[in-house]
Scaffold this active site. Structure first.
Site, PDB file in Angstrom:
ATOM      1  N   ILE B 113     -26.738  88.268 130.988  1.00 14.16           N
ATOM      2  CA  ILE B 113     -26.292  88.934 129.759  1.00 14.16           C
ATOM      3  C   ILE B 113     -27.443  89.684 129.099  1.00 14.16           C
ATOM      4  CG2 ILE B 113     -26.614  86.902 128.254  1.00 14.16           C
ATOM      5  CD1 ILE B 113     -23.873  89.667 127.989  1.00 14.16           C
ATOM      6  N   GLU B 190     -20.232  82.875 125.983  1.00 15.67           N
ATOM      7  CA  GLU B 190     -20.542  81.460 125.718  1.00 15.67           C
ATOM      8  C   GLU B 190     -21.463  80.897 126.795  1.00 15.67           C
ATOM      9  OE1 GLU B 190     -19.464  79.470 128.353  1.00 15.67           O
ATOM     10  OE2 GLU B 190     -18.497  81.296 129.109  1.00 15.67           O
ATOM     11  N   GLY B 331     -19.799  83.555 133.030  1.00 18.03           N
ATOM     12  CA  GLY B 331     -19.818  83.361 131.590  1.00 18.03           C
ATOM     13  C   GLY B 331     -20.899  84.197 130.940  1.00 18.03           C
ATOM     14  N   GLU B 332     -21.398  83.753 129.797  1.00 14.53           N
ATOM     15  CA  GLU B 332     -22.466  84.408 129.036  1.00 14.53           C
ATOM     16  C   GLU B 332     -21.997  85.695 128.355  1.00 14.53           C
ATOM     17  OE1 GLU B 332     -25.786  85.393 131.531  1.00 14.53           O
ATOM     18  OE2 GLU B 332     -26.026  83.374 132.313  1.00 14.53           O
ATOM     19  N   GLY B 333     -20.781  86.143 128.673  1.00 14.65           N
ATOM     20  CA  GLY B 333     -20.347  87.471 128.237  1.00 14.65           C
ATOM     21  C   GLY B 333     -20.587  88.524 129.307  1.00 14.65           C
TER      22      GLY B 333
END
Lengths: 366, 366
Positions: B113, B190, B331-333
């Site tokens: 990210i 997240e 994840g992480e965006g």
């Protein structure tokens, strides 16, 4: 692997060698760099495989560029445009004049590819491969016109062999003129009212997929129009059995923009440029090029799966997994242009992400 | 339409009103702007529908921004991070310490990210919602820690109702601090080892999809790990029947980062910011927010379909069509960040393409 290739596309079916057609040899990819790139991907701070299709995409760019420090430098987009004799029979939802009108729209910046090339920082060139009009000069328009439109392939071959070879030669000249030596990505698009009809026949002859399954709505034919398009293409096959040699196929059913795309694939691959493939018609050109020299496919990233009916089957035949699947069916290179942003992301992740070791992140349990 | 919503997500099931939870009213979208935007899309120089999913995407941005001149201005990305009591039971392929380690990786710029936020020009903030560590201060780290990790929901509720309400309040404060008034796009991500376990239980309770179908491999569980994760989650359901109220659900099975995401969805929607949704866990938070105020979904664009098992079914429940489907599951965006480039392309095409009339291009035949 993204855009890996079927066995059937891994052999040349061309009666003439690439060299005899004027093309330089295409270097085979470096398996060592490929393996090293794969290992580096697995060392980055993410679960194994968690970047999905971005991982093989980054590895492919490394393999093409023969480096573990891949970059996207000075990307170039070329749209090859031409008219088609078959279009006079009504195989498109749009009138034939739209080819010329859209070329002007490309040049004045109002077309989708104009907008996307600006957004993605790609240098956009339009090539007149055979538009049926006298186009005014423009700094971004390259005159490589073979003839004002191909012939109607229902009654005769679309082009002569000499015209096809001339299209190859001019494609090489175009690439050498507009793709600087520093540039390492070429995005290929097309414009030509009626050219999905040509591409459908070519796909049928190249893959053996039933003709009806190769024919789609193009720019938006209704059901009756689709049936008419199928019947017209079937009548072209009644004139003579489809040849298997890719050069003969281009001569019989091709378009000048398709022939130049084939030349562009072969020549740019020999220069080790990554090729970003747009939709149905450009993918057919990629397959034709691969039947001349299968190594072409090692340089191809298929940008998207078009909503044009047959594209999904064609990609499956190529064993290619497209980057995007957005239901687009515009051509011009528009799908590939959006995919460029994903290719760029894959490259940046590969080069800039920390490794588990470097970042002090724990590895998987057990 | 992209990210349109199911009837079942169109009603609140929350026993407490958004106002009583501290949230401002979310303005309904303007149907007039929506209709006008739709008409403009059809006037652009392309066959009807030829830009595929980019068309409803651009229309949605117009409707959210209440203008026919949409823009993406000062995009912000926020990653909410927290630890989970359930993670001590071994529901993840990675050790729990990875939450803290990855927060540091986000801040030092080596995580996916971090790379993608730089590439996409998004302002990246990391929020400590409940990481089980004392994190060193950093200009990009916001301390909103509710507690060092939730409790283990197999034996007791994950959090208290007060903690959940505090998470909402802190989410509002975070949004107001890091999303400037000029900013009109917020990307939500997240990080939290174990949080797909929490999200799976929440999805099961919210949708009625069988628990086994809501549980996936997360960061990469093997078959035995997957079975263990399923059994552990089933044992949590044996403690008490799952509630239906979204607030109660968060209290029972939630995470602090999930609660803050729910708060972020509700508050940013009330500020009319376009919300770019990442993968499975963030989508569960979107659904929870929609059960509190269904209007949230009018502001959501679902960035991608994750390879995490249940995400496809969750998106189907939401009647959402994600922008990308790249097999990512990080994840992480990260998926949403790549989708941002597609959203930007859709907006630029909408605003910069010529119309048929303006460019003098012929319309469809017949």
């Amino acid at each position: 692997m993204l855009a890996s290739t079927a066995v059937s596309t891994r052999r040349s079916t061309c009666l003439t060698s690439p060299a005899d057609l004027g093309f330089a040899a295409i270097p085979a990819p470096d398996p060592l760099v490929h393996a090293q790139a794969r290992r580096r991907v697995d060392s980055l701070t993410k679960p194994l495989g968690a970047l999905g299709r971005l991982e093989p995409l980054a590895v492919r760019v490394c393999a093409v560029q023969r480096t573990l420090r891949p970059t996207i430098v000075e990307p170039v987009a070329i749209v090859f445009a031409a008219d088609h004799g078959i279009a006079t029979r009504g195989v498109s939802a749009y009138p034939r004049a739209v080819t010329e009108q859209m070329v002007k729209n490309f040049l004045t910046g109002g077309a989708a590819i104009s907008v996307l090339a600006r957004l993605e920082g790609a240098d956009l060139w339009i090539v007149d491969a055979g538009v049926d009009a006298e186009l005014d000069p423009h700094p971004r328009l390259l005159d490589a016109k073979i003839r004002r439109s191909t012939r109607d392939f229902v009654t005769e071959a679309a082009m002569t062999r000499d015209e096809c070879l001339e299209a190859f030669a001019r494609a090489r000249a175009v690439i050498d003129r507009v793709v600087p030596s520093a540039s390492n990505l070429l995005l290929l698009g097309e414009m030509g009212i009626g050219n999905t009809a040509s591409a459908a026949l070519l796909m049928h002859a190249l893959t053996g997929v039933p003709l009806a399954d190769c024919v789609g709505r193009g720019t938006g034919l209704d059901d009756a129009g689709l049936e008419r398009k199928r019947a017209i293409l079937a009548s072209a096959l009644a004139r003579r059995a489809a040849p298997t040699d890719p050069l003969e196929l281009l001569v019989e059913y091709g378009g000048y923009e398709i022939a130049m795309l084939v030349g562009a694939f072969l020549h740019a691959s020999s220069r080790q440029v990554l090729l970003l493939v747009d939709g149905f018609t450009v993918s057919v050109a990629a397959l034709l090029a691969a039947r001349i020299d299968p190594l072409v496919l090692d340089y191809c990233v298929f940008g998207h799966c078009s909503a044009e009916h047959a594209h999904r089957a064609l990609l499956a035949h190529l064993e290619a997994r497209p980057v995007l699947d957005l239901g687009m069916r515009l051509g011009e290179g528009s799908g590939a242009a959006i995919a460029l942003s994903v290719v760029r992301a894959a490259v940046r992740l590969f080069t800039e992400m920390a490794t588990f070791e470097g970042a002090g992140v724990s590895q998987k349990d057990g």
